[in-house]
Scaffold this motif. Structure first.
Motif, PDB file in Angstrom:
ATOM      1  N   LEU A 179       0.794  -1.329  -0.482  1.00 40.00           N
ATOM      2  CA  LEU A 179       0.003   0.105   0.235  1.00 40.00           C
ATOM      3  C   LEU A 179       0.885   1.080   0.274  1.00 40.00           C
ATOM      4  N   MET A 180       1.987   1.054   0.944  1.00 39.92           N
ATOM      5  CA  MET A 180       2.684   2.502   1.089  1.00 39.92           C
ATOM      6  C   MET A 180       3.912   2.167  -0.230  1.00 39.92           C
ATOM      7  N   ASN A 182       8.842  -7.476  -6.062  1.00 40.63           N
ATOM      8  CA  ASN A 182       8.669  -7.442  -4.695  1.00 40.63           C
ATOM      9  C   ASN A 182       7.624  -9.129  -4.348  1.00 40.63           C
ATOM     10  N   ARG A 183       7.629  -9.628  -3.161  1.00 41.46           N
ATOM     11  CA  ARG A 183       7.407 -11.093  -3.266  1.00 41.46           C
ATOM     12  C   ARG A 183       6.189 -11.583  -4.517  1.00 41.46           C
ATOM     13  N   THR A 184       5.237 -10.738  -4.266  1.00 43.93           N
ATOM     14  CA  THR A 184       4.302 -10.938  -4.988  1.00 43.93           C
ATOM     15  C   THR A 184       4.193 -10.166  -6.367  1.00 43.93           C
ATOM     16  N   ARG A 210       2.268  -7.203  -8.259  1.00 48.62           N
ATOM     17  CA  ARG A 210       2.072  -5.856  -7.656  1.00 48.62           C
ATOM     18  C   ARG A 210       2.905  -4.880  -7.846  1.00 48.62           C
ATOM     19  N   VAL A 232       8.491  -2.979   3.642  1.00 44.91           N
ATOM     20  CA  VAL A 232       7.634  -4.646   3.287  1.00 44.91           C
ATOM     21  C   VAL A 232       6.966  -4.352   5.374  1.00 44.91           C
ATOM     22  N   SER A 233       6.505  -5.119   5.867  1.00 44.09           N
ATOM     23  CA  SER A 233       5.467  -4.911   6.440  1.00 44.09           C
ATOM     24  C   SER A 233       5.793  -5.060   7.737  1.00 44.09           C
ATOM     25  N   THR A 263       7.824  -0.385   8.999  1.00 40.13           N
ATOM     26  CA  THR A 263       7.570   0.296  10.884  1.00 40.13           C
ATOM     27  C   THR A 263       8.401  -0.961  11.473  1.00 40.13           C
ATOM     28  N   ARG A 320      -4.170  -4.547  10.893  1.00 43.36           N
ATOM     29  CA  ARG A 320      -3.020  -6.029  11.454  1.00 43.36           C
ATOM     30  C   ARG A 320      -1.586  -5.387  11.340  1.00 43.36           C
ATOM     31  N   LYS A 334       0.855  -5.338  14.716  1.00 42.32           N
ATOM     32  CA  LYS A 334       1.721  -5.788  15.198  1.00 42.32           C
ATOM     33  C   LYS A 334       2.560  -4.639  15.898  1.00 42.32           C
TER      34      LYS A 334
HETATM   35  P1  NA7 Z   1       1.077  -3.877   2.572  1.00 39.88           P
HETATM   36  O1  NA7 Z   1       0.216  -2.675   2.387  1.00 39.88           O
HETATM   37  O2  NA7 Z   1       0.484  -5.083   3.758  1.00 39.88           O
HETATM   38  O3  NA7 Z   1       2.766  -4.068   1.896  1.00 39.88           O
HETATM   39  C1  NA7 Z   1       3.329  -4.962   2.724  1.00 39.88           C
HETATM   40  C2  NA7 Z   1       4.533  -5.563   1.882  1.00 39.88           C
HETATM   41  O4  NA7 Z   1       5.727  -6.376   2.682  1.00 39.88           O
HETATM   42  C3  NA7 Z   1       4.450  -6.276   0.358  1.00 39.88           C
HETATM   43  O5  NA7 Z   1       5.004  -5.839  -0.484  1.00 39.88           O
HETATM   44  C4  NA7 Z   1       5.037  -7.277   1.131  1.00 39.88           C
HETATM   45  O6  NA7 Z   1       4.713  -8.210   0.112  1.00 39.88           O
HETATM   46  C5  NA7 Z   1       5.511  -7.629   1.878  1.00 39.88           C
HETATM   47  N1  NA7 Z   1       6.507  -8.664   3.085  1.00 39.88           N
HETATM   48  C6  NA7 Z   1       5.225  -8.552   3.522  1.00 39.88           C
HETATM   49  N2  NA7 Z   1       6.342 -10.452   4.051  1.00 39.88           N
HETATM   50  C7  NA7 Z   1       7.021 -10.092   3.725  1.00 39.88           C
HETATM   51  C8  NA7 Z   1       7.983 -11.535   3.195  1.00 39.88           C
HETATM   52  N3  NA7 Z   1       8.028 -12.332   3.968  1.00 39.88           N
HETATM   53  N4  NA7 Z   1       9.186 -11.444   2.201  1.00 39.88           N
HETATM   54  C9  NA7 Z   1       9.213 -10.474   1.187  1.00 39.88           C
HETATM   55  N5  NA7 Z   1       8.325  -9.563   1.293  1.00 39.88           N
HETATM   56  C10 NA7 Z   1       6.904  -9.493   2.423  1.00 39.88           C
HETATM   57  O7  NA7 Z   1       1.428  -2.955   4.442  1.00 39.88           O
HETATM   58  P2  NA7 Z   1       1.937  -0.762   4.251  1.00 39.88           P
HETATM   59  O8  NA7 Z   1       2.352  -0.848   2.620  1.00 39.88           O
HETATM   60  O9  NA7 Z   1       0.926  -0.566   4.335  1.00 39.88           O
HETATM   61  O10 NA7 Z   1       3.249  -1.387   4.970  1.00 39.88           O
HETATM   62  C11 NA7 Z   1       4.342  -1.090   4.792  1.00 39.88           C
HETATM   63  C12 NA7 Z   1       5.590  -0.751   6.084  1.00 39.88           C
HETATM   64  O11 NA7 Z   1       5.234   0.697   6.102  1.00 39.88           O
HETATM   65  C13 NA7 Z   1       5.249  -1.543   7.154  1.00 39.88           C
HETATM   66  O12 NA7 Z   1       5.728  -2.014   8.287  1.00 39.88           O
HETATM   67  C14 NA7 Z   1       3.703  -0.164   8.015  1.00 39.88           C
HETATM   68  O13 NA7 Z   1       4.138  -0.680   9.438  1.00 39.88           O
HETATM   69  C15 NA7 Z   1       4.575   1.267   7.893  1.00 39.88           C
HETATM   70  P3  NA7 Z   1       3.260  -8.976  -0.973  1.00 39.88           P
HETATM   71  O14 NA7 Z   1       3.341  -7.327  -2.552  1.00 39.88           O
HETATM   72  O15 NA7 Z   1       2.612  -9.247   0.313  1.00 39.88           O
HETATM   73  O16 NA7 Z   1       3.893 -10.348  -1.462  1.00 39.88           O
END
Ligand code: NA7
Length: 293
Positions: A17-18, A37-39, A42, A71-72, A102, A241, A245
């Motif tokens: 999202l960010m 990006n993992r997915t 996106r 990342v998350s 974060t 979520r 965290k």
């Molecule tokens: P999102 O929209 O939930 O995006 C999280 C990102 O983190 C997304 O690109 C995920 O990839 C990635 N992700 C999550 N787990 C993994 C692992 N295990 N390996 C690689 N990449 C991963 O969060 P926001 O963009 O709203 O927020 C990002 C940060 O800013 C977070 O710390 C907030 O608290 C503040 P995916 O697309 O799911 O494959």
């Protein structure tokens, strides 16, 4: 390693999202951007706008003199840095690495130490402003790290944000970010609790909000989140979520420091209940569902 016109070669890992709107603003400012990006799907929007798609975090780091991760949570960041084909091993001596996820202050310090061993300059730079702040390029960055590194990073931060605060050495940005989110979580939780009280008494929630807007209880949170609570619409701007965290990270830090955070502990239980019951991704203002599920 700079491209033409002083533009940096920027790498971006994490297109949630960010990360997506932050990347879009970097492209619009003329930077060369490599993303992962993992997915992979996106990344489509950014690739269509001119970003290069790398096959791994390692490939992003090798192609960049300025790496940004978004990342998350801590396990996600450890995975992209030290997992298979992770970024850390490919960060170039002299490059700058900024993490805006974060995470815990202790992980930020661990990353800073690993970077220092490679001659890489690291800033922890979590943000506040939500996805609308990211889209408008109006994020606020909370920075931990070296002042000279920040000076060098400022032109790039300025593309994604409107303000930054240098708060101390590595870890300080994350510490202040956790304190900030604790406040936001408690404010929204308090608003939801008060709305539950007045509406159960047969008074419209709008009336409470109207009174608050004219009182000392008015706030940015009230402006932005009260409409969600009143309408029961919780499209994620900052997902619940992730707020859950962050409350956990704040409590972990408090534990390490020996500080009691009783209100945070109670709020985390409320958010935890809603997170457990939710079937879809919700904004953190959905904490209201604790009373209206
Ligand atoms: P999102 O929209 O939930 O995006 C999280 C990102 O983190 C997304 O690109 C995920 O990839 C990635 N992700 C999550 N787990 C993994 C692992 N295990 N390996 C690689 N990449 C991963 O969060 P926001 O963009 O709203 O927020 C990002 C940060 O800013 C977070 O710390 C907030 O608290 C503040 P995916 O697309 O799911 O494959």
């Amino acid at each position: 390693m700079e491209s033409s016109a002083g533009r940096k070669k920027i790498g971006l890992i994490g297109l949630g999202l960010m990360g997506r709107p932050m990347g879009m603003n970097l492209i619009k400012a003329g930077h060369s951007l490599t993303v992962w990006n993992r997915t992979a799907s996106r990344a489509d929007e950014l690739v269509a706008a001119g970003a290069k798609l790398a096959k791994s975090p390692q490939e992003v780091a090798a192609a960049s003199d300025f790496l940004l991760t978004m990342v998350s949570d801590p396990p996600a960041l450890e995975e992209v840095l030290w997992g298979s084909n992770g970024a850390m091993q490919a960060l170039e001596h002299g490059s700058i690495y900024v993490d805006s996820s974060t995470i815990s202050p202790s992980l930020a310090r661990k990353i800073a130490a690993a970077c220092a061993e490679r001659g890489v300059r690291f800033l922890d730079a979590p943000v506040t402003g939500g996805d609308w702040g990211a889209k408008k390029g109006e994020l606020l960055f909370m920075i931990g790290g070296d002042a000279d590194t920040l000076k060098e990073a400022e032109p790039i931060l300025g593309v994604m944000g409107k303000k930054w605060f240098h708060l101390g050495p590595n870890g300080a940005g994350q510490t202040v970010k956790l304190a900030m989110n604790l406040i936001l979580a408690l404010q929204v939780d308090a608003l939801a609790e008060a709305l539950a009280l007045v509406t159960r008494a047969g008074i419209q929630g709008e009336k409470l909000v109207e009174v608050m807007q004219s009182s000392m209880a008015r706030s940015g949170v009230l402006d932005v989140k009260a409409p969600n609570l009143l309408k029961g619409e919780y499209v994620p701007s900052f997902p619940l979520r992730l707020m859950h965290k962050d409350l956990g990270l704040a409590l972990d830090l408090a534990n390490q420091l020996g500080v009691a955070l009783p209100a945070t502990a109670a709020a985390r239980e409320t958010y935890n209940y809603v997170k457990g019951a939710a079937k879809e991704d919700l904004d953190y203002s959905a904490v209201m569902r604790f009373w209206k599920s």
